[in-house]
Scaffold this motif. Structure first.
Motif, PDB file in Angstrom:
ATOM      1  N   UNK A  55      41.892  43.701  26.786  1.00 53.85           N
ATOM      2  CA  UNK A  55      40.965  42.735  27.373  1.00 53.85           C
ATOM      3  C   UNK A  55      41.648  41.394  27.648  1.00 53.85           C
ATOM      4  N   UNK A  56      42.565  40.979  26.774  1.00 60.28           N
ATOM      5  CA  UNK A  56      43.304  39.746  27.046  1.00 60.28           C
ATOM      6  C   UNK A  56      44.175  39.916  28.282  1.00 60.28           C
ATOM      7  N   UNK A  57      44.798  41.087  28.405  1.00 60.32           N
ATOM      8  CA  UNK A  57      45.629  41.353  29.582  1.00 60.32           C
ATOM      9  C   UNK A  57      44.789  41.363  30.852  1.00 60.32           C
ATOM     10  N   UNK A  58      43.604  41.970  30.754  1.00 65.84           N
ATOM     11  CA  UNK A  58      42.709  42.016  31.913  1.00 65.84           C
ATOM     12  C   UNK A  58      42.277  40.617  32.316  1.00 65.84           C
ATOM     13  N   UNK A  59      41.980  39.767  31.339  1.00 66.16           N
ATOM     14  CA  UNK A  59      41.563  38.395  31.631  1.00 66.16           C
ATOM     15  C   UNK A  59      42.689  37.626  32.319  1.00 66.16           C
ATOM     16  N   UNK A  64      45.360  35.596  37.381  1.00 67.78           N
ATOM     17  CA  UNK A  64      46.499  35.657  38.287  1.00 67.78           C
ATOM     18  C   UNK A  64      46.073  36.105  39.680  1.00 67.78           C
ATOM     19  N   UNK A  65      45.190  37.107  39.752  1.00 71.08           N
ATOM     20  CA  UNK A  65      44.709  37.577  41.046  1.00 71.08           C
ATOM     21  C   UNK A  65      43.937  36.496  41.770  1.00 71.08           C
ATOM     22  N   UNK A  66      43.107  35.770  41.041  1.00 66.69           N
ATOM     23  CA  UNK A  66      42.339  34.696  41.656  1.00 66.69           C
ATOM     24  C   UNK A  66      43.275  33.642  42.229  1.00 66.69           C
ATOM     25  N   UNK A  67      44.306  33.283  41.468  1.00 63.18           N
ATOM     26  CA  UNK A  67      45.281  32.307  41.945  1.00 63.18           C
ATOM     27  C   UNK A  67      46.018  32.831  43.168  1.00 63.18           C
ATOM     28  N   UNK A 306      36.013  37.078  52.867  1.00 57.55           N
ATOM     29  CA  UNK A 306      35.960  35.836  52.113  1.00 57.55           C
ATOM     30  C   UNK A 306      36.783  35.972  50.834  1.00 57.55           C
ATOM     31  N   UNK A 307      37.089  34.836  50.241  1.00 57.66           N
ATOM     32  CA  UNK A 307      37.865  34.838  48.990  1.00 57.66           C
ATOM     33  C   UNK A 307      37.162  35.666  47.931  1.00 57.66           C
ATOM     34  N   UNK A 308      35.837  35.530  47.857  1.00 56.82           N
ATOM     35  CA  UNK A 308      35.085  36.289  46.851  1.00 56.82           C
ATOM     36  C   UNK A 308      35.192  37.790  47.105  1.00 56.82           C
ATOM     37  N   UNK A 309      35.103  38.204  48.391  1.00 54.47           N
ATOM     38  CA  UNK A 309      35.190  39.629  48.721  1.00 54.47           C
ATOM     39  C   UNK A 309      36.585  40.169  48.436  1.00 54.47           C
ATOM     40  N   UNK A 310      37.593  39.421  48.857  1.00 53.54           N
ATOM     41  CA  UNK A 310      38.963  39.875  48.611  1.00 53.54           C
ATOM     42  C   UNK A 310      39.252  39.941  47.119  1.00 53.54           C
ATOM     43  N   UNK A 311      38.789  38.944  46.400  1.00 48.68           N
ATOM     44  CA  UNK A 311      39.008  38.907  44.952  1.00 48.68           C
ATOM     45  C   UNK A 311      38.307  40.073  44.278  1.00 48.68           C
ATOM     46  N   UNK A 312      37.056  40.349  44.696  1.00 53.57           N
ATOM     47  CA  UNK A 312      36.297  41.449  44.098  1.00 53.57           C
ATOM     48  C   UNK A 312      36.978  42.790  44.360  1.00 53.57           C
ATOM     49  N   UNK A 313      37.483  42.965  45.590  1.00 54.62           N
ATOM     50  CA  UNK A 313      38.167  44.224  45.909  1.00 54.62           C
ATOM     51  C   UNK A 313      39.430  44.381  45.064  1.00 54.62           C
ATOM     52  N   UNK A 314      40.225  43.304  45.018  1.00 52.87           N
ATOM     53  CA  UNK A 314      41.482  43.385  44.268  1.00 52.87           C
ATOM     54  C   UNK A 314      41.228  43.599  42.785  1.00 52.87           C
ATOM     55  N   UNK A 315      40.262  42.869  42.232  1.00 56.54           N
ATOM     56  CA  UNK A 315      39.951  43.026  40.810  1.00 56.54           C
ATOM     57  C   UNK A 315      39.418  44.425  40.541  1.00 56.54           C
ATOM     58  N   UNK A 316      38.608  44.940  41.474  1.00 53.39           N
ATOM     59  CA  UNK A 316      38.075  46.287  41.292  1.00 53.39           C
ATOM     60  C   UNK A 316      39.171  47.327  41.206  1.00 53.39           C
ATOM     61  N   UNK A 317      40.161  47.220  42.101  1.00 52.40           N
ATOM     62  CA  UNK A 317      41.270  48.172  42.089  1.00 52.40           C
ATOM     63  C   UNK A 317      42.083  48.044  40.813  1.00 52.40           C
ATOM     64  N   UNK A 318      42.444  46.801  40.464  1.00 53.63           N
ATOM     65  CA  UNK A 318      43.284  46.601  39.279  1.00 53.63           C
ATOM     66  C   UNK A 318      42.535  46.958  38.002  1.00 53.63           C
ATOM     67  N   UNK A 319      41.232  46.639  37.960  1.00 56.41           N
ATOM     68  CA  UNK A 319      40.446  46.986  36.772  1.00 56.41           C
ATOM     69  C   UNK A 319      40.377  48.491  36.588  1.00 56.41           C
ATOM     70  N   UNK A 320      40.240  49.213  37.694  1.00 58.46           N
ATOM     71  CA  UNK A 320      40.205  50.679  37.616  1.00 58.46           C
ATOM     72  C   UNK A 320      41.498  51.216  37.024  1.00 58.46           C
ATOM     73  N   UNK A 321      42.630  50.605  37.439  1.00 61.77           N
ATOM     74  CA  UNK A 321      43.916  51.058  36.901  1.00 61.77           C
ATOM     75  C   UNK A 321      43.996  50.784  35.401  1.00 61.77           C
TER      76      UNK A 321
END
Length: 338
Positions: A55-59, A64-67, A306-321
């Protein structure tokens, strides 16, 4: 010597041995249970540490993805050269829910034409087609912008494929450039479906369908299609096809060759498209920007979520991994506990 009846008899050696063995067995069982308890507690502590680390790594990953996304968006909006070629990517299916929707593309077109430094616009097309309505909206917006900004040329550069609705859009541009291996054309309209009426008869299945309006369910795959319904659907497709043909003729004009197969729905290679007048010449984005528009610097105006959409997509992919990795670790730990 007198014998005291209340005094217990000394235990026999065999009895003492049995008692000693029983005590040793009970002691061993207690030790084994205590060891198992300690091992289980240790495993539980290891699991807790793993979850905490995960969970710390995910946070940290989310931060990092947001940045990263913020930096990309910020960089996209700044540092444009004074005179440049505006690039707009149109990729994938043209649909109101995709990145290649009319809203996304027309917004990028307006931004590109209204930018003070834009010397010309390139549409980089790589699409098999899609919605004729969405393509028509983009087509007419290009014509409007060309009329409003006659000093800014707009050209299409085809990559792998520019077919159907993709070519509908390309026809509105000043010139179309292709690679020899590009696929171009497919000027036609299709409506897909299946019919299972004979299979239902053979299986003894009865279709129960209630409609208000005799033609409401004409495309139902489990119902027969009458001749009048077939003719109506065909005439509707012909009307859509004619709209497509007129748009291509208006955009390409006298460059089109007189060939009866031109609007048959066939797909052509890049060089074949040039001979038929569906395209003008070979060319890439860099070549057109440099030699045709005369503005080497290319600025990307492509539709961007939008930034929110791109962020959500990227986080979704990385979270799945991450979750998949954690799941494998948990399964491995569970198997070891067994």
């Amino acid at each position: 010597m007198s014998h005291d009846p209340n005094q217990s008899e000394p235990a026999a050696p065999s009895e003492r041995a049995d008692r000693s063995h029983a005590w040793a067995t009970a002691h061993d069982i207690q030790q084994a249970a205590l060891l198992r308890l300690l091992e289980e507690n240790q495993r539980e502590q290891v699991r807790k540490r793993r979850w905490a680390i995960a969970f710390r790594s995910l946070f940290i990953l989310v931060l990092l993805l947001f940045w990263y996304e913020w930096r990309n968006v910020s960089g996209h909006e700044t540092a444009k050269p004074d005179r440049h070629t505006a690039l707009i990517d149109i990729r994938g299916e043209i649909d109101h829910e995709s990145d290649a929707s009319a809203d996304q593309i027309t917004g990028s077109l307006r931004a590109a034409f209204e930018d003070q430094g834009t010397a010309g616009v390139i549409l980089r097309l790589n699409s098999p087609g899609g919605s004729p309505v969405q393509a028509s909206i983009v087509y007419h917006e290009i014509l409007r912008l060309r009329e409003k900004h006659p000093e800014i040329p707009i050209h299409t550069v085809v990559e792998d494929i520019c077919a159907s609705g993709g070519y509908f859009i390309a026809a509105a541009s000043d010139k179309i450039f292709v690679d020899p291996n590009s696929l171009v054309g497919s000027i036609g309209v299709r409506l897909d479906g299946f019919g299972f009426t004979e299979a239902m008869k053979r299986l003894g299945i009865e279709r129960r369908l209630f409609v208000a309006g005799t033609d409401k369910a004409m495309l139902d795959p489990f119902s027969t299609l009458s001749e009048s319904q077939r003719l109506h659907l065909q005439s509707t497709l012909e009307a859509l096809h004619q709209n497509f043909i007129e748009a291509v003729k208006k955009g390409r004009g006298e460059r089109l060759q007189d060939d009866d197969k031109l609007f048959s729905g066939r797909v052509w290679s890049g060089d074949q498209a040039i001979k038929l007048g569906l395209a003008d010449a070979r060319g890439s984005v860099d070549q057109v920007a440099r030699d045709v528009i005369k503005a080497d610097d290319v600025v990307d105006f492509s539709p961007r979520p939008s930034l929110a959409e791109r962020f959500a997509r990227r986080v979704g992919v990385e979270t799945s991994k991450v979750l998949a990795t954690m799941g494998l670790q948990i399964m491995s730990t569970t198997n070891r506990l067994r």
